[in-house]
Each structure stands twice: as structure tokens, then as C-alpha cells.
Design a protein around this motif. Structure first.
Motif, PDB file in Angstrom:
ATOM      1  N   SER A 182     -55.618   5.286  10.254  1.00  0.00           N
ATOM      2  CA  SER A 182     -54.390   5.644  10.962  1.00  0.00           C
ATOM      3  C   SER A 182     -53.761   6.917  10.415  1.00  0.00           C
ATOM      4  O   SER A 182     -52.957   7.563  11.105  1.00  0.00           O
ATOM      5  CB  SER A 182     -53.370   4.502  10.874  1.00  0.00           C
ATOM      6  N   THR A 183     -54.090   7.253   9.166  1.00  0.00           N
ATOM      7  CA  THR A 183     -53.514   8.440   8.530  1.00  0.00           C
ATOM      8  C   THR A 183     -54.580   9.198   7.755  1.00  0.00           C
ATOM      9  O   THR A 183     -55.662   8.683   7.481  1.00  0.00           O
ATOM     10  CB  THR A 183     -52.396   8.053   7.539  1.00  0.00           C
ATOM     11  N   ASN A 184     -54.254  10.423   7.404  1.00  0.00           N
ATOM     12  CA  ASN A 184     -55.092  11.241   6.539  1.00  0.00           C
ATOM     13  C   ASN A 184     -54.218  11.802   5.418  1.00  0.00           C
ATOM     14  O   ASN A 184     -53.269  12.530   5.696  1.00  0.00           O
ATOM     15  CB  ASN A 184     -55.737  12.378   7.326  1.00  0.00           C
ATOM     16  N   PRO A 185     -54.509  11.470   4.148  1.00  0.00           N
ATOM     17  CA  PRO A 185     -55.559  10.530   3.714  1.00  0.00           C
ATOM     18  C   PRO A 185     -55.235   9.103   4.131  1.00  0.00           C
ATOM     19  O   PRO A 185     -54.080   8.788   4.430  1.00  0.00           O
ATOM     20  CB  PRO A 185     -55.531  10.695   2.187  1.00  0.00           C
ATOM     21  N   PRO A 186     -56.233   8.233   4.145  1.00  0.00           N
ATOM     22  CA  PRO A 186     -56.001   6.839   4.524  1.00  0.00           C
ATOM     23  C   PRO A 186     -54.986   6.177   3.599  1.00  0.00           C
ATOM     24  O   PRO A 186     -54.889   6.521   2.424  1.00  0.00           O
ATOM     25  CB  PRO A 186     -57.389   6.200   4.373  1.00  0.00           C
ATOM     26  N   THR A 187     -54.241   5.230   4.142  1.00  0.00           N
ATOM     27  CA  THR A 187     -53.218   4.529   3.376  1.00  0.00           C
ATOM     28  C   THR A 187     -53.402   3.021   3.458  1.00  0.00           C
ATOM     29  O   THR A 187     -53.985   2.506   4.421  1.00  0.00           O
ATOM     30  CB  THR A 187     -51.810   4.913   3.859  1.00  0.00           C
ATOM     31  N   LEU A 188     -52.889   2.330   2.443  1.00  0.00           N
ATOM     32  CA  LEU A 188     -52.979   0.871   2.397  1.00  0.00           C
ATOM     33  C   LEU A 188     -51.770   0.199   3.029  1.00  0.00           C
ATOM     34  O   LEU A 188     -51.758  -1.025   3.184  1.00  0.00           O
ATOM     35  CB  LEU A 188     -53.085   0.406   0.935  1.00  0.00           C
ATOM     36  N   PHE A 189     -50.741   0.978   3.363  1.00  0.00           N
ATOM     37  CA  PHE A 189     -49.501   0.352   3.818  1.00  0.00           C
ATOM     38  C   PHE A 189     -48.689   1.320   4.665  1.00  0.00           C
ATOM     39  O   PHE A 189     -48.548   2.499   4.341  1.00  0.00           O
ATOM     40  CB  PHE A 189     -48.672  -0.086   2.605  1.00  0.00           C
ATOM     41  N   MET A 190     -48.135   0.803   5.770  1.00  0.00           N
ATOM     42  CA  MET A 190     -47.222   1.568   6.614  1.00  0.00           C
ATOM     43  C   MET A 190     -46.050   0.662   6.979  1.00  0.00           C
ATOM     44  O   MET A 190     -46.262  -0.459   7.448  1.00  0.00           O
ATOM     45  CB  MET A 190     -47.908   2.048   7.897  1.00  0.00           C
ATOM     46  N   ARG A 191     -44.852   1.132   6.733  1.00  0.00           N
ATOM     47  CA  ARG A 191     -43.669   0.370   7.154  1.00  0.00           C
ATOM     48  C   ARG A 191     -43.012   1.101   8.313  1.00  0.00           C
ATOM     49  O   ARG A 191     -42.677   2.285   8.223  1.00  0.00           O
ATOM     50  CB  ARG A 191     -42.675   0.179   6.012  1.00  0.00           C
ATOM     51  N   LEU A 192     -42.817   0.368   9.423  1.00  0.00           N
ATOM     52  CA  LEU A 192     -42.243   0.934  10.635  1.00  0.00           C
ATOM     53  C   LEU A 192     -40.849   0.376  10.878  1.00  0.00           C
ATOM     54  O   LEU A 192     -40.553  -0.756  10.506  1.00  0.00           O
ATOM     55  CB  LEU A 192     -43.108   0.575  11.853  1.00  0.00           C
ATOM     56  N   TYR A 193     -40.014   1.187  11.514  1.00  0.00           N
ATOM     57  CA  TYR A 193     -38.728   0.692  11.997  1.00  0.00           C
ATOM     58  C   TYR A 193     -38.434   1.342  13.338  1.00  0.00           C
ATOM     59  O   TYR A 193     -38.974   2.402  13.677  1.00  0.00           O
ATOM     60  CB  TYR A 193     -37.596   0.971  10.996  1.00  0.00           C
ATOM     61  N   HIS A 194     -37.604   0.676  14.113  1.00  0.00           N
ATOM     62  CA  HIS A 194     -37.192   1.167  15.427  1.00  0.00           C
ATOM     63  C   HIS A 194     -35.697   0.917  15.546  1.00  0.00           C
ATOM     64  O   HIS A 194     -35.203  -0.127  15.122  1.00  0.00           O
ATOM     65  CB  HIS A 194     -37.954   0.416  16.529  1.00  0.00           C
ATOM     66  N   THR A 195     -34.970   1.850  16.123  1.00  0.00           N
ATOM     67  CA  THR A 195     -33.518   1.711  16.197  1.00  0.00           C
ATOM     68  C   THR A 195     -33.087   0.472  16.966  1.00  0.00           C
ATOM     69  O   THR A 195     -31.983  -0.035  16.745  1.00  0.00           O
ATOM     70  CB  THR A 195     -32.891   2.952  16.853  1.00  0.00           C
ATOM     71  N   ARG A 196     -33.948  -0.053  17.834  1.00  0.00           N
ATOM     72  CA  ARG A 196     -33.591  -1.228  18.625  1.00  0.00           C
ATOM     73  C   ARG A 196     -34.108  -2.541  18.048  1.00  0.00           C
ATOM     74  O   ARG A 196     -33.822  -3.604  18.597  1.00  0.00           O
ATOM     75  CB  ARG A 196     -34.096  -1.070  20.065  1.00  0.00           C
ATOM     76  N   LEU A 197     -34.883  -2.460  16.988  1.00  0.00           N
ATOM     77  CA  LEU A 197     -35.441  -3.676  16.385  1.00  0.00           C
ATOM     78  C   LEU A 197     -34.733  -3.984  15.073  1.00  0.00           C
ATOM     79  O   LEU A 197     -34.601  -3.100  14.220  1.00  0.00           O
ATOM     80  CB  LEU A 197     -36.938  -3.510  16.121  1.00  0.00           C
ATOM     81  N   PRO A 198     -34.308  -5.226  14.865  1.00  0.00           N
ATOM     82  CA  PRO A 198     -33.651  -5.575  13.603  1.00  0.00           C
ATOM     83  C   PRO A 198     -34.616  -5.835  12.451  1.00  0.00           C
ATOM     84  O   PRO A 198     -34.180  -6.057  11.337  1.00  0.00           O
ATOM     85  CB  PRO A 198     -32.884  -6.857  13.958  1.00  0.00           C
ATOM     86  N   TRP A 199     -35.909  -5.794  12.719  1.00  0.00           N
ATOM     87  CA  TRP A 199     -36.905  -6.083  11.691  1.00  0.00           C
ATOM     88  C   TRP A 199     -37.717  -4.838  11.358  1.00  0.00           C
ATOM     89  O   TRP A 199     -37.912  -3.960  12.187  1.00  0.00           O
ATOM     90  CB  TRP A 199     -37.893  -7.160  12.154  1.00  0.00           C
ATOM     91  N   TYR A 200     -38.218  -4.791  10.129  1.00  0.00           N
ATOM     92  CA  TYR A 200     -39.258  -3.828   9.795  1.00  0.00           C
ATOM     93  C   TYR A 200     -40.590  -4.412  10.252  1.00  0.00           C
ATOM     94  O   TYR A 200     -40.756  -5.632  10.347  1.00  0.00           O
ATOM     95  CB  TYR A 200     -39.325  -3.594   8.283  1.00  0.00           C
ATOM     96  N   ILE A 201     -41.545  -3.542  10.532  1.00  0.00           N
ATOM     97  CA  ILE A 201     -42.908  -3.975  10.838  1.00  0.00           C
ATOM     98  C   ILE A 201     -43.811  -3.397   9.760  1.00  0.00           C
ATOM     99  O   ILE A 201     -43.942  -2.175   9.643  1.00  0.00           O
ATOM    100  CB  ILE A 201     -43.376  -3.504  12.226  1.00  0.00           C
TER     101      ILE A 201
END
Length: 237
Positions: free
Chosen positions: A122-141
Motif C-alpha cells: 500500500s505504501t513505498n517503502p512498505p509499512t506494517l501499520f496504517m491508522r486512518l481517520y475520517h471527519t465523519r467517523l468517530p473511530w480510527y481504522i
């Protein structure tokens, strides 16, 4: 609460809050742990990210400035990683986040998506972890490698976000001080628009319904504190 309208069922789970409404209701009558009195205000769930406001706009932007900063891990810092082209914020893929990740389309391929297309990092260089957030979602993904993978692949990414958003909300996600009657009506309308049959309606409100009309995946952009901001747009009326 929804006069003249169908009311979406809410999944019942044990409350994660340390507050027990039993003592406030009665000192002699015991109530189930998952009991939530009608219109009983409650604190936002502990699973919600700090500073979330259901109504996006200036007020949520002002509140967001109060969040605590941290020093990101260089190996997961969104400012130090390059996104795979299909995840960049320019709508190079077509995906309705209310549906299965198997319906993903990448127009540039000129053919249906196959498993090998999603084995790329998904990224370069590859990563072991991605944390996502969205202004309309109360949770992190949080996105991590699935199975025995050593880095987050495109398949890991799309499967994780779609399956997370397909999850049902909990009682405390609906009955709390942050959501007023207008907010709950917006969730009801999103639930109603998403469901195509009785089975889907009986599954109740899902996390994706917090996106309301903005359920089309548009990509990611680098966000605060090394995280990624999930970008979505409006679907067809």
C-alpha cells in the motif's frame, strides 16, 4: 423517536462504559448491563476518537486543534511514505464503501481486478501499520498485514476498511450526549438508503452509515500525527 418512519434496529452489546445507570434508576431493581433507557444521555463511547463531532464543519475543525500531538514512528509516518497510486486522492478506483471490497474496480486496468493486483504494498517503502481517520467517523481504522504478511498490501487495506465499516454500531454509539435528534435522523436516512431488502434492514445501523451520503472512496491524504485521512465523496442520488 422516528414518528411516521421506520426505526433502524440497533445491535445490543454489553456497554463499555464504566458508568452503570442502575444506581441512578433504582437501588432495588437490577437491570441488564446492556440496558439503555430511552433518551437517556450518556458519555461518548471510549472507542470513539478524541474530539469527534458528528456535525462536520467549523466547530469540528476548531475542536480538533485540542488533540494531543505525538512523534510518529518513521516506519508508519504518513509524511515519510508514498502511497500506491490506487490509494492516492485522485479517484483512480471505484468503490462504494457500503458494499463488499470484492466490487472494487480499477478503471486503468481495463479489466476486472484479480488477486495479484492487490498483493502490491500500500505504501513505498512498505509499512506494517496504517491508522486512518475520517471527519465523519468517530473511530480510527487500523490497518495491519493480514495472515502471515510482512507489510500492508492493497488487499489488506481494502478488506480491512470495508469489513470495519460493515460492522454494526453499539448501543453507546447511538445513545450518547454527542448525537441529538437531528443526528439520529441522519443515521436513519443513511440506513434506509443503504438497505435493499428486509434482511439488510434487520442488520441495523452500521458504522458506514456515519458517512451518510459520502460513501464513495476517493483515496487517502497524509494526516495529523503520522496518520492517514480517509477521503470520501457523495454517491449517486
Amino acid at each position: 423517536m422516528f414518528p411516521n418512519h421506520a426505526r433502524p434496529p440497533i445491535q445490543t452489546f454489553p456497554s463499555t462504559s464504566s458508568h452503570t445507570p442502575v444506581s441512578a434508576v433504582s437501588t432495588t431493581q437490577s437491570l441488564p448491563a446492556a440496558y439503555v433507557p430511552p433518551n437517556w444521555p450518556g458519555e461518548p463511547p471510549k472507542s470513539w476518537r478524541r474530539g469527534f463531532k458528528f456535525k462536520s464543519g467549523i466547530s469540528s475543525l476548531l475542536f480538533r486543534n485540542k488533540s494531543v500531538s505525538r512523534i510518529p514512528d518513521p516506519s508508519t509516518d504518513s509524511a515519510r511514505l508514498d502511497l500506491a497510486p490506487v490509494l492516492q486522492y485522485d479517484r483512480t478506483v471505484i468503490l462504494d464503501l457500503r458494499r463488499s471490497q470484492h466490487l472494487l474496480m480499477i478503471p486503468a486496468l481495463g479489466r476486472p481486478v484479480v488477486a495479484n493486483d492487490l498483493m502490491k504494498p500500500s505504501t513505498n517503502p512498505p509499512t506494517l501499520f496504517m491508522r486512518l481517520y475520517h471527519t465523519r467517523l468517530p473511530w480510527y481504522i487500523d490497518v495491519l498485514p493480514l495472515g502471515s504478511g510482512s507489510y500492508v498490501t492493497l488487499g489488506d487495506f481494502f478488506m480491512t476498511i470495508c469489513q470495519f465499516l460493515a460492522g454494526p454500531i453499539r448501543n453507546e454509539d447511538y445513545y450518547n450526549d454527542e448525537l441529538d435528534a437531528e443526528d439520529k435522523e441522519q443515521l436513519r436516512l443513511a440506513w434506509e438508503a443503504r438497505c435493499n431488502n428486509k434482511k439488510e434492514r434487520m442488520e441495523g445501523v452500521k458504522r458506514v452509515d456515519f458517512l451518510r451520503e459520502k460513501y464513495i472512496f476517493l483515496g487517502l491524504t497524509p494526516g495529523k500525527n503520522g496518520m492517514w485521512q480517509l477521503r470520501t465523496g457523495k454517491g449517486d442520488p
